[in-house]
Design an enzyme around this catalytic site. Sequence first.
Site, PDB file in Angstrom:
ATOM      1  N   GLY A 253       0.803  -1.221   0.000  1.00 37.37           N
ATOM      2  CA  GLY A 253       0.000   0.000   0.000  1.00 37.37           C
ATOM      3  C   GLY A 253       0.836   1.270   0.000  1.00 37.37           C
ATOM      4  O   GLY A 253       0.305   2.378   0.125  1.00 37.37           O
TER       5      GLY A 253
ATOM      6  N   GLY B 203       2.508   2.486  -2.491  1.00 41.84           N
ATOM      7  CA  GLY B 203       2.310   3.239  -3.736  1.00 41.84           C
ATOM      8  C   GLY B 203       1.221   4.286  -3.571  1.00 41.84           C
ATOM      9  O   GLY B 203       1.344   5.411  -4.058  1.00 41.84           O
ATOM     10  N   SER B 204       0.164   3.917  -2.857  1.00 40.86           N
ATOM     11  CA  SER B 204      -0.930   4.877  -2.616  1.00 40.86           C
ATOM     12  C   SER B 204      -0.439   6.054  -1.795  1.00 40.86           C
ATOM     13  O   SER B 204      -0.827   7.197  -2.029  1.00 40.86           O
ATOM     14  CB  SER B 204      -2.081   4.200  -1.872  1.00 40.86           C
ATOM     15  OG  SER B 204      -2.504   3.059  -2.561  1.00 40.86           O
TER      16      SER B 204
ATOM     17  N   ASN C 116       0.175  -3.393 -18.304  1.00 42.23           N
ATOM     18  CA  ASN C 116       0.494  -3.456 -16.882  1.00 42.23           C
ATOM     19  C   ASN C 116      -0.790  -3.277 -16.075  1.00 42.23           C
ATOM     20  O   ASN C 116      -1.050  -2.213 -15.507  1.00 42.23           O
ATOM     21  CB  ASN C 116       1.526  -2.375 -16.551  1.00 42.23           C
ATOM     22  CG  ASN C 116       2.217  -2.645 -15.233  1.00 42.23           C
ATOM     23  OD1 ASN C 116       1.697  -3.385 -14.394  1.00 42.23           O
ATOM     24  ND2 ASN C 116       3.375  -2.040 -15.041  1.00 42.23           N
TER      25      ASN C 116
ATOM     26  N   TYR D 186      -3.860   3.207 -10.753  1.00 42.47           N
ATOM     27  CA  TYR D 186      -4.105   4.624 -11.032  1.00 42.47           C
ATOM     28  C   TYR D 186      -5.611   4.914 -11.115  1.00 42.47           C
ATOM     29  O   TYR D 186      -6.078   5.945 -10.640  1.00 42.47           O
ATOM     30  CB  TYR D 186      -3.371   5.062 -12.303  1.00 42.47           C
ATOM     31  CG  TYR D 186      -1.875   5.167 -12.091  1.00 42.47           C
ATOM     32  CD1 TYR D 186      -1.351   6.115 -11.213  1.00 42.47           C
ATOM     33  CD2 TYR D 186      -0.982   4.308 -12.715  1.00 42.47           C
ATOM     34  CE1 TYR D 186       0.013   6.216 -10.984  1.00 42.47           C
ATOM     35  CE2 TYR D 186       0.389   4.398 -12.489  1.00 42.47           C
ATOM     36  CZ  TYR D 186       0.879   5.348 -11.623  1.00 42.47           C
ATOM     37  OH  TYR D 186       2.227   5.441 -11.393  1.00 42.47           O
TER      38      TYR D 186
END
Lengths: 237, 237
Positions: free
Chosen positions: A165, A167-168, A194, A201
């Site tokens: 998590g 990346g968020s 991907n 996103y």
Amino acid sequence: MAPEAITTDASSDVTITGKIYTRVRLATKSDLSHIYKLFYQIHEYHNYTHLYKATESSLANLLFKENPLPLFYGPSVLLLEVSPTPFDEPKTTTNEGFKPVRKTFDLKFPVVEGQVEEFRSKYDDKSDVYIAGYAFFYANYSCFYDKPGFYFESLYFRESYRKLGMGSLLFGTVASIAANNGFVSVEGIVAVWNKKSYDFYVNMGVEIFDEFRYGKLHGENLQKYAHNKDKNGEGSC
Amino acid sequence: MAPEAITTDASSDVTITGKIYTRVRLATKSDLSHIYKLFYQIHEYHNYTHLYKATESSLANLLFKENPLPLFYGPSVLLLEVSPTPFDEPKTTTNEGFKPVRKTFDLKFPVVEGQVEEFRSKYDDKSDVYIAGYAFFYANYSCFYDKPGFYFESLYFRESYRKLGMGSLLFGTVASIAANNGFVSVEGIVAVWNKKSYDFYVNMGVEIFDEFRYGKLHGENLQKYAHNKDKNGEGSC
């Protein structure tokens, strides 16, 4: 060219269990060698290492100019650092003009930091801090907006720190910087193959525009235009 | 908001036959009102006029800051001007740091400048010069390059000046600036439905990457991230 061979002496591994502490901060010149290695790794991820031309010196020139552009207007790197122990309360404002963001994650499985020496942070006196990943962005402009936005160039995490998590947290921090500083959008391109990244996103609120394709004039096709150099003013395009 | 109503008093039309003289130069603050009108027209072209929020003042702030970024690093507008009579030899370097490019086109059909007063150039003493179109670009960055490139944001020509080959001159000038100043690429996005535009860029040497999609976090979806403002340092993303 590849960074120095990476030692994997397991005796120095650090295993983090229970909680992992993170800090997001703006990269400084002292992070160059880590950024160099992370940029190499993203080339590995894409099977592009044969194209990796950067050196620490060229990166310094690209990212940390003597006369830098105003904050967030030039190329900007946010680093996400991890530690098995809590981070101190950040100073109200750092020299870099961005107050670091902290977040604690509960771990469902142990995380092994296997490259302790290679990715130990040099940012402050806390010695159990490791660089886990980065976000790279810069200001962009459009005739359709009356203010600048951000172009979100890339997001990357070392393998140990994926699926947690983080990346968020990193993308969310960039979005917060945009929203809180009058930048009107965060744009970028995403590979359709991907699916994990694409879905990430979309989940973060990004609207995907199917009707556009990304194009690039580069290499020999670009250099063909260099012949106008001596004819500047003669207009023989 | 729409620019002032455009007069179309045909008695003041200028009809250009035989040859048309063109000049590409960097826009200056004296071009603001023309850029404002051209940006409005590109909104019209895309049926987006309801989204046009810019004012001449906001554009001045976006494009011509008091402390501008280094040449070609910030938002940069090249204007293509036309005239029925030749342009003077440009000065070796202008105040703007870019030597204007001239080119003469042979016309196969007459070109009518129908908005003489609205688009008369204010750049120098030559009074029969009209703004025909623009290119808008800025420096961009990538972890895959050791040097900056350009992001090519938009290209637009007023209706009278289309199909004359002037787009190639304007895009080619941007490509030349890139190639001659160490910028490694000219990137952008192109709409797949706009076949003429798509084919134009391919003919100019642009490589199209079908596997990428353009995405944007904006509007309410972006503003959701603003709540972190007061919690900066607490890390509750």
